[in-house]
Scaffold this active site. Structure first.
Site, PDB file in Angstrom:
ATOM      1  N   GLU A  55      40.245  40.764  43.450  1.00  0.00           N
ATOM      2  CA  GLU A  55      40.859  41.391  44.582  1.00  0.00           C
ATOM      3  C   GLU A  55      40.787  42.931  44.916  1.00  0.00           C
ATOM      4  OE1 GLU A  55      44.637  39.536  44.960  1.00  0.00           O
ATOM      5  OE2 GLU A  55      43.778  37.585  45.037  1.00  0.00           O
ATOM      6  N   GLU A  97      39.236  31.363  42.832  1.00  0.00           N
ATOM      7  CA  GLU A  97      40.687  31.369  42.717  1.00  0.00           C
ATOM      8  C   GLU A  97      41.360  30.801  43.946  1.00  0.00           C
ATOM      9  OE1 GLU A  97      42.758  35.096  41.277  1.00  0.00           O
ATOM     10  OE2 GLU A  97      44.632  34.207  42.514  1.00  0.00           O
TER      11      GLU A  97
END
Length: 521
Positions: free
Chosen positions: A268, A365
């Site tokens: 991220e 994810e």
């Protein structure tokens, strides 16, 4: 007085009868042998295996009665042998048309993340229960997962061997710098290393995808902390050292018998937090780091680990990947880009693929949690967006987040406090609960093998969502979901063969069959 054959007509009659009988017997034997040869497989009726999960949890990857596969007719009104319900299904609402000659991406595998928290919880179980759970997760006894995500150093789910939250990297020093990686060590990851060694023993072709949450604190600009901030761009030696860090990580794990299949450069990268290990990495910076440092370092080390860009949500994918993959020199080293589920929708992966068709798409994810507790609603969302949606939008894999968490959604290291693992482990009672994520993942991980190719299957708006594959052994797998509120009857048609099924509301089914080949199977 004896008479010769010529002088005794009755003997001629007897001989003629005997010859006829022998001839008839030979004909019967030959005819019987010919009829004992089984007819060609094309004349035989085949069947599709079915496994069903329903929102009411009455079926949980439950095998159903196989469905006969018959010759398809445009006006086919044959009824299904499905045991899912008893109502009249004399006509189907629509048809899923499969074209095995139209192919898309090759699948690499399916699985979840072996975080520090997951490894620790599995270790709390009695040894026999540990072994049985690992077999259930990674062999044909259960989910048969082929891929795991691994956090390079600590994440928001990292603990020490006593279960206490722990933030660390593989090169932590009290002060100064360590450009040459003299203090590099994976010892703080020992619990995870041991668990991955056990998994690799069960699954020799296991694929491990590594992802860092942060670089060592001494490499960062501003506050020297694992939680937040970014690399010190003012010091080129930091980038050289960070590239060296990744190479040493790959080599250290390979030495343990855990080959690293791929690396994403930053978890991220568009988000950073002071609550847990994290770091930002802008698109231009990531392209530069790959182009000038990590790509060449990996090449010089003779390692074939894949470099995968981005690794963040669908909603920010287009702008970020356009800058990284749009850098031609960086792109030479990049295998593809990775995506998370927490914002946006799966169609972003198709758009990235359309812009960069020579680069692969990975899904890395997604976590369920107590914010959505209804089994049926979760089943529908995950089947639609992850199990079906990700491959239909070019993903070569599907990875969920934590393999295991405890009943409180932990132990955590400052991140999500109500997330849910694929399984829940209660270490106080040695109990294992298989969550909705277990069953959604199982609908694809059990039956679609690495090397399978996605094949074309029609999908109508508001009807049964589906995705189809051809396995390396030639078997066809169709994964389907009814996310609506009423049951739906449908036909599946491929190359002149068809079968019919009725799928209850908020349910999922996996179908597997061998197409007719004209030879005995």
């Amino acid at each position: 007085m004896n008479m010769g054959w010529r002088e005794h007509p009755k003997r001629w009659i007897i001989l003629l009868i005997a010859v006829c009988c022998v001839g008839a017997g030979i004909w019967l034997i030959l005819n019987r042998n010919e009829q004992s040869i089984p007819p060609p497989i094309a004349d035989k009726q085949t069947a599709a295996e079915v496994w069903l999960t329903t929102g009411d949890q009455q079926n949980l990857l439950t095998p159903q009665k196989p469905i006969p596969i018959t010759e398809h007719h445009d006006a086919d009104t044959s009824t299904s042998d499905s045991a899912t319900q008893e109502s009249d299904t004399s006509s189907s609402e629509f048809t899923i048309q499969i074209d095995p000659d139209k192919t898309y991406q090759t699948m690499d595998g399916f699985g979840a993340a072996m975080t520090g928290s997951s490894a620790h919880l599995i270790n709390q179980l009695p040894v026999e229960q540990q072994e049985q759970l690992l077999k259930e997760l990674f062999t044909t006894e259960g989910l048969n997962m082929d891929m795991v995500r691994h956090t390079i150093g600590a994440s928001d789910y990292s603990v020490d061997e006593s279960g206490v939250a722990s933030s660390y990297t593989y090169d932590d020093i009290e002060s100064g710098t360590d450009y040459d990686m003299q203090h590099f060590s994976i010892d703080k990851d020992q619990e995870v290393v041991n668990m991955l060694e056990r998994v690799a023993g069960l699954k020799p072709d296991l694929k491990v995808l590594g992802t860092p949450w942060t670089a060592p604190a001494w490499m960062k600009y501003g506050e020297k902390t694992t939680n937040g901030w970014y690399l010190d761009y003012s010091d080129p030696q930091v980038y050289e050292a960070y590239a060296r860090y990744f190479v040493k990580y790959i080599e250290a794990y390979q030495a343990k018998g855990i080959p690293i299949y791929g690396i994403t450069l930053q978890n991220e990268p568009e988000f950073t937090s002071d609550k847990y290990p994290s770091m930002s990495m802008g698109a231009e910076e990531q392209a530069m780091f790959i182009r000038d440092y990590f790509g060449p370092a990996l090449q010089d080390a003779g390692l074939d680990t894949r470099i995968i860009a981005y690794d963040h949500n669908w909603d920010q994918a287009i702008e970020y990947t356009s800058k990284v993959l749009g850098d031609e020199q960086a792109a030479d080293y990049i295998d593809g880009s990775a995506f998370h589920c927490y914002a946006g929708d799966p169609s972003a992966m198709s758009e990235v693929h359309d812009r960069f068709p020579d680069k692969h798409i990975y899904f890395t994810e997604c976590s369920g949690g107590e914010w959505s507790a209804d089994f049926g609603e979760n089943l529908s969302w995950q089947m639609s967006n992850l199990i079906i949606g990700a491959p239909r939008n070019w993903a070569k894999n599907v990875l969920l987040w934590n393999i295991a968490l405890n009943p409180q959604g932990g132990p955590t290291n400052g991140g999500c406090e109500n997330c849910r693992g694929v399984v829940t482990i209660d270490p106080e009672r040695d109990e294992i609960t298989r969550n909705v994520e277990y069953y959604t993942l199982g609908h694809i991980s059990r039956y679609v093998r690495p090397g399978a190719v996605r094949i074309d299957s029609s999908q109508e708006q508001g009807k049964i969502e589906n995705v189809a594959f051809r396995n390396p052994d030639g078997t066809i797998v169709l994964v389907a979901a009814n996310t609506g509120e009423v049951e739906v009857s449908f036909n599946v048609v491929m190359e002149g063969d068809s079968f019919q099924y009725v799928l209850p509301s908020q349910s999922a089914a996996t179908f597997r069959w061998n197409p007719k080949t004209g030879v005995e199977r």
